[in-house]
Design an enzyme around this catalytic site. Sequence first.
Site, mmCIF file in Angstrom:
data_model
loop_
_atom_site.group_PDB
_atom_site.id
_atom_site.type_symbol
_atom_site.label_atom_id
_atom_site.label_comp_id
_atom_site.label_asym_id
_atom_site.label_seq_id
_atom_site.Cartn_x
_atom_site.Cartn_y
_atom_site.Cartn_z
ATOM 1 N N GLN A 1 -7.637 -7.973 -8.863
ATOM 2 C CA GLN A 1 -7.571 -6.456 -9.265
ATOM 3 C C GLN A 1 -6.232 -5.892 -9.505
ATOM 4 O O GLN A 1 -5.054 -6.419 -8.750
ATOM 5 C CB GLN A 1 -8.316 -5.540 -8.255
ATOM 6 C CG GLN A 1 -7.747 -4.108 -8.073
ATOM 7 C CD GLN A 1 -9.060 -3.204 -7.702
ATOM 8 O OE1 GLN A 1 -10.290 -3.174 -8.265
ATOM 9 N NE2 GLN A 1 -8.742 -2.469 -6.677
ATOM 10 N N GLU B 1 -0.808 8.413 -11.794
ATOM 11 C CA GLU B 1 -0.325 7.140 -12.201
ATOM 12 C C GLU B 1 -0.194 7.090 -13.699
ATOM 13 O O GLU B 1 -1.177 7.085 -14.279
ATOM 14 C CB GLU B 1 -1.290 6.020 -11.640
ATOM 15 C CG GLU B 1 -1.732 6.202 -10.299
ATOM 16 C CD GLU B 1 -2.852 5.540 -9.845
ATOM 17 O OE1 GLU B 1 -3.642 4.570 -10.705
ATOM 18 O OE2 GLU B 1 -3.520 5.957 -8.576
ATOM 19 N N ARG C 1 2.369 -6.832 -9.573
ATOM 20 C CA ARG C 1 2.560 -6.406 -7.809
ATOM 21 C C ARG C 1 2.730 -7.298 -6.825
ATOM 22 O O ARG C 1 3.070 -6.850 -5.720
ATOM 23 C CB ARG C 1 1.633 -5.268 -7.826
ATOM 24 C CG ARG C 1 0.123 -5.618 -7.600
ATOM 25 C CD ARG C 1 -0.797 -4.743 -7.141
ATOM 26 N NE ARG C 1 -1.829 -5.039 -7.082
ATOM 27 C CZ ARG C 1 -2.900 -4.419 -6.440
ATOM 28 N NH1 ARG C 1 -2.841 -2.822 -5.838
ATOM 29 N NH2 ARG C 1 -4.190 -4.488 -6.111
ATOM 30 N N ARG D 1 0.892 -0.976 -0.172
ATOM 31 C CA ARG D 1 -0.072 0.041 -0.171
ATOM 32 C C ARG D 1 0.815 1.208 -0.104
ATOM 33 O O ARG D 1 1.466 1.810 1.053
ATOM 34 C CB ARG D 1 -0.771 -0.054 1.078
ATOM 35 C CG ARG D 1 -1.846 1.262 1.371
ATOM 36 C CD ARG D 1 -2.726 1.240 0.180
ATOM 37 N NE ARG D 1 -3.743 0.348 0.192
ATOM 38 C CZ ARG D 1 -4.415 -0.129 -0.880
ATOM 39 N NH1 ARG D 1 -4.503 0.399 -2.017
ATOM 40 N NH2 ARG D 1 -5.392 -1.183 -0.533
ATOM 41 N N HIS E 1 1.591 2.851 -10.435
ATOM 42 C CA HIS E 1 0.923 3.102 -9.478
ATOM 43 C C HIS E 1 1.314 3.906 -8.374
ATOM 44 O O HIS E 1 1.502 3.673 -7.065
ATOM 45 C CB HIS E 1 -0.088 1.958 -8.711
ATOM 46 C CG HIS E 1 -1.531 2.372 -8.252
ATOM 47 N ND1 HIS E 1 -1.534 2.958 -7.260
ATOM 48 C CD2 HIS E 1 -2.542 2.099 -8.577
ATOM 49 C CE1 HIS E 1 -2.688 3.297 -6.796
ATOM 50 N NE2 HIS E 1 -3.549 2.660 -7.714
HETATM 51 O O1 TA6 Z 1 -5.562 3.831 -9.231
HETATM 52 C C1 TA6 Z 1 -6.842 4.016 -8.572
HETATM 53 C C2 TA6 Z 1 -7.455 2.569 -8.204
HETATM 54 O O2 TA6 Z 1 -7.899 2.086 -9.400
HETATM 55 C C3 TA6 Z 1 -8.520 2.955 -7.127
HETATM 56 O O3 TA6 Z 1 -9.929 2.625 -8.139
HETATM 57 C C4 TA6 Z 1 -8.417 2.055 -6.137
HETATM 58 O O4 TA6 Z 1 -8.944 0.931 -6.250
HETATM 59 C C5 TA6 Z 1 -6.895 2.006 -6.167
HETATM 60 O O5 TA6 Z 1 -6.561 1.671 -7.549
HETATM 61 C C6 TA6 Z 1 -6.163 1.095 -5.136
HETATM 62 O O6 TA6 Z 1 -6.274 -0.006 -5.515
HETATM 63 P P1 TA6 Z 1 -6.035 -1.267 -4.575
HETATM 64 O O7 TA6 Z 1 -6.338 -2.787 -5.436
HETATM 65 O O8 TA6 Z 1 -4.439 -1.109 -4.677
HETATM 66 O O9 TA6 Z 1 -6.542 -1.127 -3.333
#
Ligand code: TA6
Length: 308
Positions: free
Chosen positions: A89, A282, A94, A65, A176
Amino acid sequence: TPGLPAQAQVNITHGSQKVTAVLPTGESVEILLYGATVISWKDKKGAEKLWLSEATKLDGSKAVRGGIPLVFPVFGPPPPNHATSKLPQHGFARTSRWEFLGKSTSESESSEGGADLSVKLDFGLSSASLDPQTKALWGYAFNLIYSVTLGTGSLTTSLVVTNDDERPFDLQVLLHTYFRIDDITAVTVKGLEGASYVDKVDAKKEKTQSAEVKFVGETDRVYTPVGGPSAPVEIVQGGKTVFSVVRDNLNDVVVWNPWSEKAAAMGDFAPKDGYKNMVCVEAGSVRGWQTLEPGDAFEGAQTITISG
Ligand code: TA6
């Protein structure tokens, strides 16, 4: 670096968990082999330029994070009925273990006539080194080389994706980056004026950015800047540019701040008011898909310059 006096050496330490580089001028960078995640970037005075949650996991149990997590081969929640549908996601880059491939240093004429040293650290991840569970979710043969280049006042991160399969595959890529700032309410982002964007906190409506971006609440937008990748996107604090980002072959820029409610809801986000000290800008290729033909390569990069 042959020929340079001893004190001008780049100091590299490579442990089982991370690689650290320190320039003679004092700048430093730390990269976790887990996710090839940059977790620290300090300027010559030792000031940390990236934001890292105080509750982040660094043990490989979940994505870091903060710092610069790598998003590949899909940005966000994967779409249904797609090759990436079964992936988590932001994909698997990563949360995979990368290997350190080595370093190279180079000199450039410094503005004061001396020699500016920079160091490039290379990391690799391939379908051959991917854990079997992940490979079962996205079975293409591929190779990734991620390069982190630390220079005087700058950091470049670059990803090269090669398709080693007989089939083409679609990819998205995003860097990111969590920038550390003093106060989100005194920060604006310049360089997105006129850009179309998807507003993810307003039913993914397509909008156009008129002036610089201000932050008054949760912000989650996917921009395509009108000036193309080489037009700088700047993070401005109290009227002064503190970071400038230029891109190479990454046409999109995501701007994200979770604000208080979403920060409170993330177990690995601490301190809870830490959203005031971070902004994500990003660089990526995420609006639509890049199709990579067998044997072809896709390269995308960002160069972040510290100003002031
Ligand atoms: O880059 C923005 C994003 O897509 C947000 O929608 C939020 O989900 C963020 O990434 C963090 O995602 P994560 O999977 O690291 O909690």
